[in-house]
Design a protein around this motif. Structure first.
Motif, PDB file in Angstrom:
ATOM      1  N   GLY A 733       0.536  -1.382   0.402  1.00 57.09           N
ATOM      2  CA  GLY A 733      -0.418  -0.133  -0.331  1.00 57.09           C
ATOM      3  C   GLY A 733       1.198   0.902   0.011  1.00 57.09           C
ATOM      4  N   ALA A 734       2.186   0.651  -0.175  1.00 56.11           N
ATOM      5  CA  ALA A 734       2.994   2.654   0.147  1.00 56.11           C
ATOM      6  C   ALA A 734       2.416   3.186  -1.213  1.00 56.11           C
ATOM      7  N   GLN A 735       2.617   4.876  -1.086  1.00 55.11           N
ATOM      8  CA  GLN A 735       2.026   5.718  -2.225  1.00 55.11           C
ATOM      9  C   GLN A 735       3.562   5.937  -2.779  1.00 55.11           C
ATOM     10  N   GLN A 736       4.211   5.744  -2.550  1.00 56.80           N
ATOM     11  CA  GLN A 736       6.023   6.208  -3.334  1.00 56.80           C
ATOM     12  C   GLN A 736       6.698   5.132  -2.696  1.00 56.80           C
ATOM     13  N   SER A 737       7.727   4.317  -4.232  1.00 56.44           N
ATOM     14  CA  SER A 737       8.460   3.791  -3.432  1.00 56.44           C
ATOM     15  C   SER A 737      10.132   4.667  -3.460  1.00 56.44           C
ATOM     16  N   VAL A 738      10.832   4.040  -2.790  1.00 61.12           N
ATOM     17  CA  VAL A 738      12.130   4.414  -2.159  1.00 61.12           C
ATOM     18  C   VAL A 738      13.525   3.705  -3.001  1.00 61.12           C
ATOM     19  N   ILE A 739      13.745   4.143  -3.666  1.00 59.96           N
ATOM     20  CA  ILE A 739      15.196   3.564  -4.177  1.00 59.96           C
ATOM     21  C   ILE A 739      16.459   4.385  -3.537  1.00 59.96           C
ATOM     22  N   ALA A 740      17.129   2.910  -3.057  1.00 60.92           N
ATOM     23  CA  ALA A 740      17.966   3.806  -2.823  1.00 60.92           C
ATOM     24  C   ALA A 740      19.563   2.651  -3.068  1.00 60.92           C
ATOM     25  N   ALA A 741      21.226   3.394  -3.190  1.00 60.49           N
ATOM     26  CA  ALA A 741      21.799   1.972  -3.336  1.00 60.49           C
ATOM     27  C   ALA A 741      23.002   3.151  -3.358  1.00 60.49           C
ATOM     28  N   GLY A 742      24.095   2.138  -3.223  1.00 59.47           N
ATOM     29  CA  GLY A 742      25.247   2.472  -2.771  1.00 59.47           C
ATOM     30  C   GLY A 742      26.455   1.726  -2.323  1.00 59.47           C
ATOM     31  N   ASN A 743      27.926   1.548  -2.938  1.00 68.05           N
ATOM     32  CA  ASN A 743      29.152   1.293  -2.470  1.00 68.05           C
ATOM     33  C   ASN A 743      30.069   1.821  -1.657  1.00 68.05           C
ATOM     34  N   LEU A 744      31.074   1.173  -1.051  1.00 66.41           N
ATOM     35  CA  LEU A 744      32.100   1.204  -0.037  1.00 66.41           C
ATOM     36  C   LEU A 744      33.118   2.389  -0.863  1.00 66.41           C
ATOM     37  N   LEU A 745      33.453   2.837  -0.589  1.00 65.21           N
ATOM     38  CA  LEU A 745      34.445   4.054  -0.736  1.00 65.21           C
ATOM     39  C   LEU A 745      35.858   4.057   0.926  1.00 65.21           C
ATOM     40  N   PRO A 746      37.031   3.928   0.231  1.00 66.22           N
ATOM     41  CA  PRO A 746      38.719   4.196   0.366  1.00 66.22           C
ATOM     42  C   PRO A 746      37.750   5.242   2.047  1.00 66.22           C
ATOM     43  N   PRO A 747      38.884   5.058   2.530  1.00 63.62           N
ATOM     44  CA  PRO A 747      39.239   6.148   4.063  1.00 63.62           C
ATOM     45  C   PRO A 747      39.004   7.622   3.251  1.00 63.62           C
ATOM     46  N   ARG A 748      38.755   8.620   3.892  1.00 64.74           N
ATOM     47  CA  ARG A 748      39.389   9.261   3.860  1.00 64.74           C
ATOM     48  C   ARG A 748      40.532  10.210   3.356  1.00 64.74           C
ATOM     49  N   ASP A 749      40.881  11.230   1.976  1.00 68.43           N
ATOM     50  CA  ASP A 749      42.192  11.029   1.602  1.00 68.43           C
ATOM     51  C   ASP A 749      41.907  13.007   1.692  1.00 68.43           C
ATOM     52  N   PRO A 750      42.761  13.769   2.122  1.00 67.22           N
ATOM     53  CA  PRO A 750      42.640  15.203   2.158  1.00 67.22           C
ATOM     54  C   PRO A 750      43.090  15.254   0.673  1.00 67.22           C
ATOM     55  N   ASN A 751      44.169  14.804   0.100  1.00 67.39           N
ATOM     56  CA  ASN A 751      44.267  15.370  -1.623  1.00 67.39           C
ATOM     57  C   ASN A 751      43.455  15.332  -2.693  1.00 67.39           C
ATOM     58  N   ASP A 752      41.916  14.351  -1.793  1.00 66.31           N
ATOM     59  CA  ASP A 752      41.044  14.490  -3.397  1.00 66.31           C
ATOM     60  C   ASP A 752      39.378  14.544  -2.605  1.00 66.31           C
ATOM     61  N   GLN A 753      39.684  15.090  -1.776  1.00 60.69           N
ATOM     62  CA  GLN A 753      38.851  15.268  -1.044  1.00 60.69           C
ATOM     63  C   GLN A 753      37.483  16.123  -2.062  1.00 60.69           C
TER      64      GLN A 753
END
Length: 933
Positions: A733-753
């Motif tokens: 009965g949901a009036q909307q669908s929610v689409i989510a997607a994700g993948n992992l990144l390496p830890p934070r690197d100040p050089n390319d943030q």
């Protein structure tokens, strides 16, 4: 019962609007003679006794069909005509948010033909010699009525029953668009009249938006635009069944004939679904509120409004009589004082606009052209307060009782129309549950005393008034304009500069960072502990959140209520929360109350009590929160996506469940607090109106004796899953669908943030980003779609999320996947997109640091990710240095199509077939991520 004054608040079918507007004006003249210009004659001397008036009885027969239709019959054979009056118990108060105006729009649609008579209603009725025919909608009901020759009754009942039971198939987009346009023009026409926007303002000012009467009957333009064919058909199916309707037949007909005809024409119509009934909700207000508006009107006008009891209540009847004491004839108080004696007003009105769950007492005062608004209001206040203080005289009460009863008698001479017999019987049945309920009101009028009127006035009109003053819009002129063909260029912007930071360390190892801001006398403190959600890895999911929440529930010296009360008295507040790798406890206080507030703050940090009864209450609340999240599509995707991307064994992939929360004990809290929430190595961020010299002694006095060292952990670096997947969570009965997607990144690197920030901004971080412009602005399938990076010291999560309309779920999935692959493939970052993102990121920085809390958040970012103090000063240059190539490289680093984990939450029965047609390997799971067959 002064109802004619407010007849124009109802919405009528457009074809006969002019006719009924004239009738309403006539009613206004009868009840409110201020439109007449003759000087009043002295009132005749009368006693307090009621004039001799006949008793009024409208004989009726009532029966209910098997399908729930209530039928009321009244015999009146003085003429060979029958009044047919159908009331549906649905009005604007039944409209959901975002669908205002539906009841009135549907009233129009029901005149446009049904499945077996697909033509204009009036074409059939006019050739039958019908009179007094129309339909109206108000907050509580929709009605359709006509008087027809007895010989034409069968045809009219066939037509009425056909649109009750067989309308949906006749409604098409062309009719919807036509009537939508008619209604919108009706709204424009009403607003275009002098004082035409008054009720929009009064409605919004006297009712909260969540009150059933918190919007106008005619609705909002955008809601009318949004009405779809399915919306309209579902509205009909919900509210227009026989069980939600009353049919009144009054005139040249017997009960036996009426029953046979009702069974014949209406008996085969299904009842319709159950309908929720809102009980009385008076929304009594306190204090005095005012508003002013200008309009293109010749005279100023004052409106005064009070929220009062509903239709059928004793006080509503007494207030109506009190309104007549103020305004009923030329000898009434307001007319004599304002119009005749002082001659400062040309028109006055007063009475109750009655509705089913709450009414309004309304006074209108029209100031003479060029007159003094304040003088009119002052004179009204004097008369009004005198009436409330002293009450009406016996002669006034006798007069208004006679006036009301005589108007009622005149009304029931007619079998149909407003105030006629069929109207009264239907209204009494729909609102009060019995056709003869009107008699209760009549008896109240007959027996009303001055004391009762005065008591009702004092109870409801002594407080809670809203005043709206409408004044003429002045005549303005213009001057020479600027060049509109060329937009001015933005001038040079000053490089954003982050605040200067001072550092110190307390004797117990707490690091202190201060940013002085002396513009306002307030101070923000935030104690950052090197332990967040990840710190409870291998423990009970939810432990970090429960522990931090419990800090403000009580200490060894104060219970939670005491903490709350003391902070409120100081104008201060303490809060707590956790991220992936840190926990923060904050204090916001005024500079002048820092000392006592800091003492409470220190007590919270050092001496948590963790009382079992508080823990039990908080766990129940947290469990309820999880249960709610498992019913909310967006929350469902937010809970599950990290688990599926990081894996359940990751510190960043924990799933808080009812069971994990229920298992948390006081010993767990104590262990977590003594292990992690300790002073040595913690950082106290302070932003506000103080100096380090003034601050350090206070901190040392309150926190210096607090000792302890936390455990250290290493931020987890997660290997991404070897293969992406698509998961589906069913939300029937949901009036909307929610689409989510994700993948992992390496830890934070100040050089390319900076490059990563630029890429994300142009892809899904801004309103004008690719993802949002596609799904919202181009396709109109979503209210908003975005992308972002869930920051962490270890592996980070790049994600997108898009709530979309159910019937476009598969198409939205395809578009989102295409955007993700295009930006790292055939449609890379463009120079124009990059320039826009660079401006957005850099030019917004000063605005982002407007508040002390925002500055503290940025300092916290420096602390949590071990960034240098000058990071934000150098950041604009880093962003400006991003190239199309480096932004594209960041996109390729962020997006791994083969590793993307998709979570789609929606009505499985509706969306799964089209998703499977995309050749997707779909895994169906529940709200806790467990497989479902």
């Amino acid at each position: 019962m002064v109802r004619g004054i407010f007849a124009l608040r109802e919405t009528f079918s457009g074809l006969f609007m002019k006719l009924f507007a004239s009738a309403a004006v006539a009613a206004l003249l009868l009840a409110n003679p201020v439109l007449a210009q003759a000087a009043p004659k002295p009132a005749a001397k009368v006693t307090g006794q009621l004039a001799q008036l006949p008793d009024v009885d409208i004989p009726y027969t009532k029966f209910t069909l098997a399908n729930g239709l209530t039928v009321i019959v009244h015999e009146d054979h003085k003429a060979p005509i029958v009044a047919v009056n159908v009331w549906y118990h649905v009005g604007s108060k039944n409209e959901p948010k975002g669908r205002t105006g539906f009841a009135h729009l549907f009233e129009h649609l029901m005149f446009n033909g049904s499945e077996n008579f697909n033509d204009d209603w009036f074409k059939a009725l006019e050739k039958l010699g019908a009179t007094d025919m129309n339909g109206t909608t108000n907050e509580d009901r929709t009605n359709y009525f006509q008087n027809v020759p007895t010989a034409a009754l069968d045809q009219v009942l066939w037509l009425e029953s056909d649109r009750m039971g067989h309308l949906v198939g006749a409604i098409d987009k062309a009719k919807l668009d036509e009537q939508r346009g008619v209604v919108q023009n009706e709204k424009r026409q009403g607003q275009n009249q002098p004082y035409g926007q008054v009720w929009d303002v009064i409605t919004a000012s006297t009712y909260d938006a969540d009150h059933p009467y918190g919007h106008t009957v005619i609705g909002e333009m955008e809601d009318l635009d949004a009405a779809s064919l399915d919306d309209v058909k579902n509205w009909f199916k919900q509210y227009y069944g026989p069980a939600n309707a009353v049919l009144v037949l009054a005139g040249d007909i017997t009960p036996a004939e009426a029953k046979a005809k009702a069974e014949k024409y209406f008996g085969d119509i299904p009842s319709g679904p159950p309908v929720m009934r809102q009980k009385a909700w008076v929304a009594k207000r306190t204090g005095s509120q005012r508003a002013e508006m200008q309009d293109r009107v010749p005279q100023s006008r004052i409106y005064k409004v009070w929220n009062v009891p509903p239709y059928g209540s004793a006080d509503a009847a007494y207030l109506n009589l009190l309104g007549d004491v103020l305004v009923s004839d030329k000898t009434s108080r307001l007319y004599q004082r304002l119009v005749y004696t002082d001659q400062i007003a040309t028109n006055v009105g007063a009475g109750v606009s009655e509705s089913e769950i709450g009414s309004q007492f309304v006074v209108t005062l029209t100031v003479k052209p060029g007159g003094d608004v304040a003088a009119v209001e002052k004179a009204f206040d004097e008369e009004f307060q005198r009436l409330l203080r002293d009450g009406p005289t016996p002669e006034e009460v006798a007069k208004v009782r006679t006036l009301n009863l005589s108007n009622f008698v005149r009304g029931v001479e007619r079998i149909g129309g407003f105030g006629g017999k069929s109207d009264i019987l239907a209204e009494s049945q729909v609102y009060l549950g019995s056709p003869d309920a009107y008699k209760v009101g009549l008896e109240r009028i007959r027996g009303a005393t001055a004391a009762q009127l005065q008591a009702a006035g004092k109870a409801w009109l002594s407080d809670g008034d809203f005043t709206l003053t409408v004044t003429p819009f002045p005549t303005y002129s213009t001057t020479a304009g600027v060049d509109r063909k060329t937009m001015p260029e933005a001038g040079p912007t000053k490089a954003p500069a982050f605040v200067k930071l001072e550092r110190a360390t307390l004797s117990n190892g707490v690091k202190v960072i201060l940013a002085e801001r002396h513009e306002t006398p307030q101070i923000h403190l935030g104690m950052l502990f090197d332990a967040g959600v990840a710190a409870s890895a291998g423990d009970k999911a939810g432990l970090t959140g429960i522990t931090t929440s419990m800090l403000t529930e009580g200490t060894k010296n104060r219970d939670g209520l005491t903490i709350s009360r003391e902070l409120a008295q100081l104008g201060a507040g303490i809060g707590s929360g956790s991220g992936q790798d840190f926990t923060q406890v904050t204090l916001n206080t005024l500079t002048t109350t820092l000392d006592p507030a800091l003492a409470i703050y220190a007590d919270v940090l050092k001496n948590p009590a963790f009382k079992p009864e508080d823990l039990d209450r908080l766990k129940k609340q947290a469990i309820a929160g999880v249960q709610q999240a498992k019913q909310n599509p967006q929350a469902m995707s937010s809970r599950i996506l990290p688990v599926l991307t990081y894996g359940p064994g990751s510190p960043y992939g924990q799933l808080t469940t009812e069971a994990s929360l229920a298992s948390i004990s006081r010993d767990d809290l104590v262990r977590f607090q003594t292990t992690w929430l300790q002073p040595k190595g913690a950082t106290l961020v302070v932003v506000g109106d103080t100096t380090m010299q003034a601050l350090l002694p206070k901190l040392e006095a309150q926190l210096g004796g607090w000792t302890g060292a936390p455990t250290k952990t290493k931020a987890p670096v997660q290997a991404p899953p070897s293969k992406g997947a698509v998961y589906l969570i069913d939300k029937p009965g949901a009036q909307q669908s929610v689409i989510a997607a994700g993948n992992l990144l390496p830890p934070r690197d100040p050089n390319d943030q900076a490059a990563l920030d630029a890429f994300n901004t142009l892809f899904g971080g801004d309103f004008v980003s690719r993802l949002n412009m596609n799904l919202r602005e181009d396709k109109h399938w979503s209210y908003g779609a975005f992308s972002g990076v869930r920051d962490a010291r270890g592996s980070r999560l790049f994600l997108i999320r898009a709530p979309v309309q159910t019937d476009k779920t598969a198409e939205s999935f395809t578009e989102a996947r295409k955007e993700l692959t295009d930006i790292i493939g055939p449609r890379p970052v463009t120079p124009a997109e990059l320039a826009k993102a660079q401006n957005s990121l850099t030019l917004s920085m000063p605005g982002n640091w407007e508040t002390g809390d925002a500055v503290a958040d940025s300092i916290g970012e420096l602390v949590n990710y071990s960034l240098p103090d000058g990071y934000f000063d150098e950041y604009p240059a880093d962003v400006r240095a991003v190239t199309v190539e480096s932004a594209t490289a960041a996109a390729k680093k962020a997006i791994k199509p083969d590793e993307l984990v998709w979570v789609i939450v929606g009505d499985r029965a509706v969306i799964e077939p089209k998703l499977k047609a995309l050749k997707l390997d779909i895994k169906v799971i529940d709200a806790d991520g467990k497989p479902v067959q």
